[in-house]
Design an enzyme around this catalytic site. Structure first.
Site, PDB file in Angstrom:
ATOM      1  CD  GLU A  14      -2.970  -0.620   2.344  1.00  0.00           C
ATOM      2  OE1 GLU A  14      -4.090  -1.079   2.268  1.00  0.00           O
ATOM      3  OE2 GLU A  14      -2.550   0.039   3.299  1.00  0.00           O
ATOM      4  CB  CYS A  62       7.082  10.963   5.302  1.00  0.00           C
ATOM      5  SG  CYS A  62       7.808  11.504   3.790  1.00  0.00           S
ATOM      6  CB  CYS A  65       8.824  14.574   5.023  1.00  0.00           C
ATOM      7  SG  CYS A  65       8.438  14.474   3.290  1.00  0.00           S
ATOM      8  CG  HIS A  69       5.805  13.941   9.381  1.00  0.00           C
ATOM      9  ND1 HIS A  69       4.472  14.280   9.469  1.00  0.00           N
ATOM     10  CD2 HIS A  69       6.014  13.599   8.087  1.00  0.00           C
ATOM     11  CE1 HIS A  69       3.899  14.136   8.280  1.00  0.00           C
ATOM     12  NE2 HIS A  69       4.818  13.727   7.426  1.00  0.00           N
ATOM     13  NE  ARG A 482       7.750  15.531  -0.938  1.00  0.00           N
ATOM     14  CZ  ARG A 482       8.973  15.697  -0.458  1.00  0.00           C
ATOM     15  NH1 ARG A 482       9.179  16.435   0.604  1.00  0.00           N
ATOM     16  NH2 ARG A 482      10.004  15.112  -1.020  1.00  0.00           N
ATOM     17  CB  SER A 505       1.067  14.372  -0.728  1.00  0.00           C
ATOM     18  OG  SER A 505       2.350  14.823  -1.110  1.00  0.00           O
ATOM     19  CB  CYS A 549       4.855  13.596  -0.017  1.00  0.00           C
ATOM     20  SG  CYS A 549       5.614  13.025   1.481  1.00  0.00           S
ATOM     21  CB  CYS A 552       6.622   8.496   1.562  1.00  0.00           C
ATOM     22  SG  CYS A 552       5.105   8.832   2.410  1.00  0.00           S
TER      23      CYS A 552
END
Lengths: 570, 160
Positions: A14, A62, A65, A69, A482, A505, A549, A552
């Site tokens: 996924e 991610c 990133c 976060h 992003r 995203s 993004c 990820c």
């Protein structure tokens, strides 16, 4: 008869983005649909945990990133419990954050997006002397001799002939939509390789201030790194000098390589100004200069309908502003599918009603994505560098106005050219020049504090949960490379009761909402003419211009070498 | 000499965290010289390039999808490792094989390179490895250690 093309990374995991586009008889995209999956369910992992640990989990959402976060999470918890951080912690966080921006933009431009505009195989036939002449006309960058390009071309040819690099067999080399002369292609390939080397240097700043790399350490109340100019076991003079050198080299690389390349490449594509999209832009602001989160060098605000004369104020705590809808997403809400919920009352109840696997295409008339549809006051919004640059341009931030006008002037186009795929790509480069300047600014702020004898990076006043309110809510935000990123938390009895995240995203890759309004990707793809629907280079260009993004969350190795992107015409 | 042991994968997706779990356990499994670095690489993609290119020897630990999908420990060395690059929608899809081909293009491939992998049994969101993968950890540790020991002894010989 209309054609439908599908661009879908086939993976058993996924976390992917799928685009379906409906074309008319002239191969112009009439309608596009963006479907994807992300970190749905992370709140289940966070529920019941110590809020002080949330950053370490959210940074794994991610791959690239991580630090944004972690930063957003500590800001979120600090907002909820009312913790203050020392000025040095604020400066170091800004420095890590802005370093991430600069590196990320550079990597995105050269290693993902450039190949949508640059034909690598064409570079093999370039004349090294002419390449050198053009390179020297563009910039003072010293690596520009005929011998340098000749050597590179030989290495590249050897590499392509060895057949090891699938990059040269799976892409769309020779596609009619590529417009650069062979020599400009060779310059871009040279800089692709130089940027690869250079980005390895930039991230060393994270190792200095974040302690551990590649996952820097944060803490509620500040940072964990110790500062002592004279100690071997803390951030000292040698390390600070190294940071300074990296910052200076970064600014030079952006001024002498990135920006000239951007202008040189864009010059051949200024007839291709597709991909405008929503015309609605949102930024939360970032890089606070005081304890007030709203004191950021990047302003917050929203632009609607390309109207730069009116900047709308935003408030992430207002239950009627940022909301998520699920009318076209595979979820249910207890208040019904037409409801729009603020993250503090957010729900994540997955309910897949899409076609059974394997399927040809999605039921885009109904629900078709695992992404929710975030909206600001009911409007779909684009987030990212273009939103931030437009906001600053509208507010007449001098550096941005000068740089934007300089780039537009060099290309001989007007400001309306900004509302396009190429405009998004240019905005990222312009912003990268700005963030390189911020790196220097934040470094100097830190040095001034250290010189004044202030070494404090951590405030432990509220480290102990006994001193927290019994129940509290908070939010934290930043601008990730992003775009707008925010976390919302609800803490009760020292534990996380609820945690909701809206990532950039999700805004950009959003599906349609309850009113049928498309998301940013979907709107940007509409009306794009395609040279060859079986080689959807134009779709990749526009999607890449947003720096997606997705996909990820995992990093699995497929020994079968399965192709990632396929195109179907149905 | 530098040896990098790089664990890849995402710890919030069950068995995706295999590589990271391995680099957490290895320093306890045996004692290693200071030049052996254990790195939690997470899913950092292209940002890990320096860890790929800088050492003499590189050992990668990752969840893999093997050609034959049996629950066992898979070990690849040198040229057995595939390197290819696909068109991507996201820079985050840059994985191990892409990093290897970038290192080759750079002409900065480590002298020795190995991959120890397991096929994941559970990739749902959640912390911790599945029972099937947990059962393979002792074997994976032993195989990793064996490769590291052979590299360490070769490195010592070369210094004489």
């Amino acid at each position: 008869m209309s054609k439908r093309i599908v661009v879908d990374p086939i993976t058993r995991i996924e976390g992917h983005l799928r685009i379906e586009a409906v074309l008319d008889e002239n191969n112009v995209i009439k309608d596009a649909y963006s479907s994807g999956t992300m970190w749905r369910g992370l709140e289940l992992i966070l529920k019941g945990r110590d809020p002080r640990d949330a950053w370490a989990f959210t940074q794994r959402i991610c791959g690239v990133c991580t630090t944004v976060h972690a930063l957003t999470s500590v800001r979120c918890v600090e907002d909820a419990i009312g913790a203050q951080i020392p000025p040095n912690a604020r400066i170091i966080r800004n420095l890590i954050d802005v370093t991430q921006h600069t590196q990320d933009h550079l990597v995105h431009f050269y290693h993902l997006h450039a190949l949508d505009w640059v034909d690598v195989v064409s570079a093999l036939s370039a004349d090294p002397k002419e390449t050198s002449r053009i390179a020297q006309s563009l910039s003072a960058w010293p690596k520009s001799s005929p011998g340098y390009f000749k050597e590179l071309q030989t290495r590249l040819t050897k590499f392509v002939e060895s057949g090891q690099l699938g990059i040269f067999s799976n892409a769309y080399w020779g596609h009619k939509a590529y417009k650069l002369p062979a020599e400009v292609n060779l310059i871009a390939v040279a800089h692709y390789l130089e940027a690869l080397d250079f980005q390895k240097e930039i991230v060393k700043i994270h190792a200095v201030f974040g302690g551990k790399n590649p996952h820097p350490n944060y803490t509620i109340g500040g940072m964990t790194c110790a500062i002592d100019p004279n100690s071997d076991n803390a951030i000292n003079i040698q390390q600070l000098n190294m940071v300074k050198k990296i910052i200076d080299d970064t600014a030079t690389f952006i001024d002498q390589v990135y920006i000239p390349d951007l202008i040189a490449i864009a010059g051949y594509y200024k007839g291709w100004l597709h991909g405008e999209g929503l015309g609605n832009y949102l930024s939360y602001g970032n890089f606070p200069q005081t304890a007030d989160p709203a004191s950021g060098l990047w302003p917050s605000g929203a632009i609607l309908g390309k109207d730069l004369a009116t900047i709308h104020e935003i408030d992430l705590a207002d239950m009627g502003q940022v909301q998520e809808e699920i009318a076209r997403s595979w979820y249910t809400y207890s208040k019904g599918d037409q409801a729009a919920l603020h993250p503090w009352e957010g729900e994540t109840n997955p309910k897949y009603v899409g076609p059974d696997l394997p399927y040809e295409y999605l039921d885009t008339d109904h629900k078709y994505s695992w992404l929710k549809a975030p909206r600001w006051k009911g409007n779909p919004m684009e987030v990212g560098p273009l939103a931030r640059v437009l906001l600053q341009y509208a507010k007449q931030e001098p550096m941005i106005v000068d740089t934007v006008n300089g780039v537009l002037g060099a290309l001989d186009v007007g400001p309306e050219a900004l509302f396009s795929t190429l405009g998004r790509t240019a905005a990222r480069g312009i912003e990268c020049k700005q963030t390189a300047g911020f790196m220097s600014k934040f470094y100097n702020q830190l040095i001034d504090n250290i010189k004044a004898g202030d070494y404090q990076v951590f405030n432990n006043d509220l480290w102990d949960p006994e001193r927290w309110p019994k129940e509290c809510k908070g939010f934290g935000y930043t601008e990730a490379p992003r775009g707008a990123l925010a976390h919302w938390i609800h803490i009760k009895d020292k534990k996380i009761l609820d945690y909701q995240i809206v990532v950039p995203s999700t805004w950009n890759a959003s599906p349609r909402d309850g009113k049928g309004q498309p998301g940013a990707y979907e709107a940007a793809l509409a009306n794009t003419p395609m040279e060859d629907p079986e080689q959807p280079l134009e779709v990749l260009r526009t999607i890449h211009s947003f720096d997606p993004c997705l996909a990820c969350a995992s990093h699995i190795m497929d020994m079968n070498g399965n192709e990632i992107t396929t195109v179907k015409i149905v | 000499m530098v040896i990098n042991v790089l664990g890849l994968g995402n710890i919030i997706f069950g068995d995706e965290g295999f590589g990271v779990e391995m680099v957490r356990q290895l320093p306890e499994y045996n004692s290693y010289p200071d030049y052996v670095n254990f790195i939690d690489g997470g899913t950092q993609g292209i940002y890990l390039l320096d860890y790929f290119e800088s050492p003499e020897c590189l050992l990668i630990l990752d969840a893999i999808i093997p050609v034959e999908y049996d629950a066992e420990v898979y070990s690849y060395q040198g040229s057995d490792l595939p390197s290819f690059i696909h068109r991507k929608l996201s820079s985050h899809q840059i994985g191990l094989s892409e990093l290897l081909s970038l290192a080759k293009l750079h002409e900065k491939m480590p002298r020795k390179i190995a991959l120890i992998g397991i096929p994941p049994d559970n990739l749902d969101m959640g912390m911790g490895l599945s029972p099937k993968v947990r059962a393979l950890i002792p074997k994976a540790l032993a195989e990793t250690d064996q490769i590291l020991q052979s590299w360490i002894s070769t490195g010592i010989n070369q210094q004489h």
